[in-house]
Write a protein that holds these residues in place. Sequence first.
Motif, PDB file in Angstrom:
ATOM      1  N   TYR A  17       1.492   3.313   0.554  1.00  0.00           N
ATOM      2  CA  TYR A  17       1.112   4.091   1.725  1.00  0.00           C
ATOM      3  C   TYR A  17       0.384   3.126   2.652  1.00  0.00           C
ATOM      4  O   TYR A  17      -0.156   2.120   2.197  1.00  0.00           O
ATOM      5  N   TYR A  18       0.351   3.406   3.948  1.00  0.00           N
ATOM      6  CA  TYR A  18      -0.188   2.426   4.882  1.00  0.00           C
ATOM      7  C   TYR A  18      -1.296   2.974   5.770  1.00  0.00           C
ATOM      8  O   TYR A  18      -1.209   4.103   6.255  1.00  0.00           O
ATOM      9  N   ILE A  19      -2.290   2.126   5.981  1.00  0.00           N
ATOM     10  CA  ILE A  19      -3.279   2.347   7.028  1.00  0.00           C
ATOM     11  C   ILE A  19      -2.817   1.490   8.201  1.00  0.00           C
ATOM     12  O   ILE A  19      -2.578   0.289   8.049  1.00  0.00           O
ATOM     13  N   TYR A  20      -2.654   2.131   9.359  1.00  0.00           N
ATOM     14  CA  TYR A  20      -2.144   1.459  10.548  1.00  0.00           C
ATOM     15  C   TYR A  20      -3.250   1.315  11.587  1.00  0.00           C
ATOM     16  O   TYR A  20      -4.063   2.219  11.765  1.00  0.00           O
ATOM     17  N   LEU A  21      -3.232   0.215  12.280  1.00  0.00           N
ATOM     18  CA  LEU A  21      -4.156  -0.052  13.381  1.00  0.00           C
ATOM     19  C   LEU A  21      -3.369  -0.042  14.677  1.00  0.00           C
ATOM     20  O   LEU A  21      -2.324  -0.691  14.787  1.00  0.00           O
ATOM     21  N   SER A  22      -3.849   0.703  15.646  1.00  0.00           N
ATOM     22  CA  SER A  22      -3.251   0.722  16.972  1.00  0.00           C
ATOM     23  C   SER A  22      -4.318   0.256  17.956  1.00  0.00           C
ATOM     24  O   SER A  22      -5.266   0.989  18.254  1.00  0.00           O
ATOM     25  N   SER A  23      -4.197  -0.982  18.418  1.00  0.00           N
ATOM     26  CA  SER A  23      -5.185  -1.534  19.349  1.00  0.00           C
ATOM     27  C   SER A  23      -4.621  -2.794  19.997  1.00  0.00           C
ATOM     28  O   SER A  23      -3.578  -3.302  19.596  1.00  0.00           O
TER      29      SER A  23
ATOM     30  N   ILE B 159      -7.152   4.171  14.188  1.00  0.00           N
ATOM     31  CA  ILE B 159      -6.658   3.822  12.865  1.00  0.00           C
ATOM     32  C   ILE B 159      -6.132   5.109  12.253  1.00  0.00           C
ATOM     33  O   ILE B 159      -6.762   6.168  12.364  1.00  0.00           O
ATOM     34  N   ARG B 160      -4.979   5.034  11.593  1.00  0.00           N
ATOM     35  CA  ARG B 160      -4.394   6.223  10.973  1.00  0.00           C
ATOM     36  C   ARG B 160      -3.794   5.844   9.624  1.00  0.00           C
ATOM     37  O   ARG B 160      -3.592   4.665   9.339  1.00  0.00           O
ATOM     38  N   ILE B 161      -3.515   6.846   8.805  1.00  0.00           N
ATOM     39  CA  ILE B 161      -2.889   6.631   7.509  1.00  0.00           C
ATOM     40  C   ILE B 161      -1.676   7.539   7.391  1.00  0.00           C
ATOM     41  O   ILE B 161      -1.700   8.689   7.843  1.00  0.00           O
ATOM     42  N   SER B 162      -0.601   7.008   6.785  1.00  0.00           N
ATOM     43  CA  SER B 162       0.607   7.808   6.592  1.00  0.00           C
ATOM     44  C   SER B 162       1.502   7.155   5.551  1.00  0.00           C
ATOM     45  O   SER B 162       1.212   6.068   5.052  1.00  0.00           O
ATOM     46  N   THR B 163       2.607   7.832   5.265  1.00  0.00           N
ATOM     47  CA  THR B 163       3.641   7.241   4.427  1.00  0.00           C
ATOM     48  C   THR B 163       4.377   6.191   5.252  1.00  0.00           C
ATOM     49  O   THR B 163       4.154   6.077   6.462  1.00  0.00           O
TER      50      THR B 163
ATOM     51  N   ILE C 253      -2.944  -8.458  12.306  1.00  0.00           N
ATOM     52  CA  ILE C 253      -2.407  -7.563  11.284  1.00  0.00           C
ATOM     53  C   ILE C 253      -2.592  -6.121  11.764  1.00  0.00           C
ATOM     54  O   ILE C 253      -3.670  -5.739  12.218  1.00  0.00           O
ATOM     55  N   TYR C 254      -1.534  -5.310  11.638  1.00  0.00           N
ATOM     56  CA  TYR C 254      -1.588  -3.939  12.147  1.00  0.00           C
ATOM     57  C   TYR C 254      -1.229  -2.883  11.104  1.00  0.00           C
ATOM     58  O   TYR C 254      -1.247  -1.690  11.399  1.00  0.00           O
ATOM     59  N   ALA C 255      -0.925  -3.304   9.874  1.00  0.00           N
ATOM     60  CA  ALA C 255      -0.652  -2.361   8.785  1.00  0.00           C
ATOM     61  C   ALA C 255      -1.159  -2.966   7.483  1.00  0.00           C
ATOM     62  O   ALA C 255      -0.920  -4.141   7.202  1.00  0.00           O
ATOM     63  N   MET C 256      -1.883  -2.153   6.708  1.00  0.00           N
ATOM     64  CA  MET C 256      -2.413  -2.597   5.412  1.00  0.00           C
ATOM     65  C   MET C 256      -2.016  -1.574   4.348  1.00  0.00           C
ATOM     66  O   MET C 256      -2.168  -0.367   4.560  1.00  0.00           O
ATOM     67  N   PRO C 257      -1.532  -2.044   3.195  1.00  0.00           N
ATOM     68  CA  PRO C 257      -1.041  -1.127   2.171  1.00  0.00           C
ATOM     69  C   PRO C 257      -2.123  -0.600   1.236  1.00  0.00           C
ATOM     70  O   PRO C 257      -3.113  -1.263   0.956  1.00  0.00           O
ATOM     71  N   ILE C 258      -1.895   0.607   0.774  1.00  0.00           N
ATOM     72  CA  ILE C 258      -2.630   1.194  -0.347  1.00  0.00           C
ATOM     73  C   ILE C 258      -1.545   1.555  -1.359  1.00  0.00           C
ATOM     74  O   ILE C 258      -0.586   2.259  -1.022  1.00  0.00           O
TER      75      ILE C 258
ATOM     76  N   GLN D 102     -11.934  -0.183   0.379  1.00  0.00           N
ATOM     77  CA  GLN D 102     -12.087  -0.838   1.683  1.00  0.00           C
ATOM     78  C   GLN D 102     -10.940  -1.819   1.882  1.00  0.00           C
ATOM     79  O   GLN D 102     -10.556  -2.532   0.952  1.00  0.00           O
ATOM     80  N   ILE D 103     -10.389  -1.822   3.073  1.00  0.00           N
ATOM     81  CA  ILE D 103      -9.373  -2.821   3.427  1.00  0.00           C
ATOM     82  C   ILE D 103      -9.864  -3.547   4.678  1.00  0.00           C
ATOM     83  O   ILE D 103     -10.689  -3.022   5.437  1.00  0.00           O
ATOM     84  N   THR D 104      -9.361  -4.752   4.883  1.00  0.00           N
ATOM     85  CA  THR D 104      -9.751  -5.556   6.036  1.00  0.00           C
ATOM     86  C   THR D 104      -8.525  -5.953   6.831  1.00  0.00           C
ATOM     87  O   THR D 104      -7.585  -6.542   6.289  1.00  0.00           O
ATOM     88  N   PHE D 105      -8.531  -5.608   8.120  1.00  0.00           N
ATOM     89  CA  PHE D 105      -7.501  -6.065   9.045  1.00  0.00           C
ATOM     90  C   PHE D 105      -7.958  -7.394   9.632  1.00  0.00           C
ATOM     91  O   PHE D 105      -9.000  -7.453  10.295  1.00  0.00           O
TER      92      PHE D 105
END
Length: 136
Positions: A36-42, A13-17, A82-87, A75-78
Motif C-alpha cells: 500500500y502506498y503513502i503518496y506526497l503531492s507537492s 499526503i494521502r494513503i491508498s492502494t 520521492i513521491y510514493a513510499m510503500p507500506i 514512520q516513513i521518510t520522503f
Amino acid sequence: GKDESVTFTEPFIRISTETGAASTVVRSNVKNINTYYIYLSSRPLTANLEVNYEVIIGDGLQSGVDFELVNPSNQITFLPGIYAMPIRIKWLEHTVDPNKDNTLTIRLVSNSQNFTMGYPGPDETQRQLVITKENE
C-alpha cells in the motif's frame, strides 16, 4: 462534467492502494505480501519529510495469526524527489470470525512539515486506508 479536473495548490499526503482506492478486501485464504502506498503531492522538496501513521487493528484480527507488518516502524521518510513510499503487510492464511471487526486501518497521523493529511477539504479523503479481511 467528465472533462473537469481538480487542481490542488496546497501540498498534501494521502494513503491508498496501488489503484488509488481508500479501502480494499483481502481474502482469508491468501498468503502473500501486499503493498500500500503513502503518496506526497507537492512541489519538489528541499528537505526530508517525515510522516507518522498508526495501525488500528479490529478485534477480529491478530498480528502473527492474520497478518504481519513488514515495515519496522510507524514512520516513513520522503527524501527530496520521492513521491510514493510503500507500506507492506504480509497476509497470512487464517479464517476470520465474520461477527467481529476484521479491519486493519492505516491512518496518517502527522508529518514534519504540517502538510494536509488526506486530500484537501473537510472530508480528509484518503487520510486512512481500511483493509477488510473476509473469508473466501
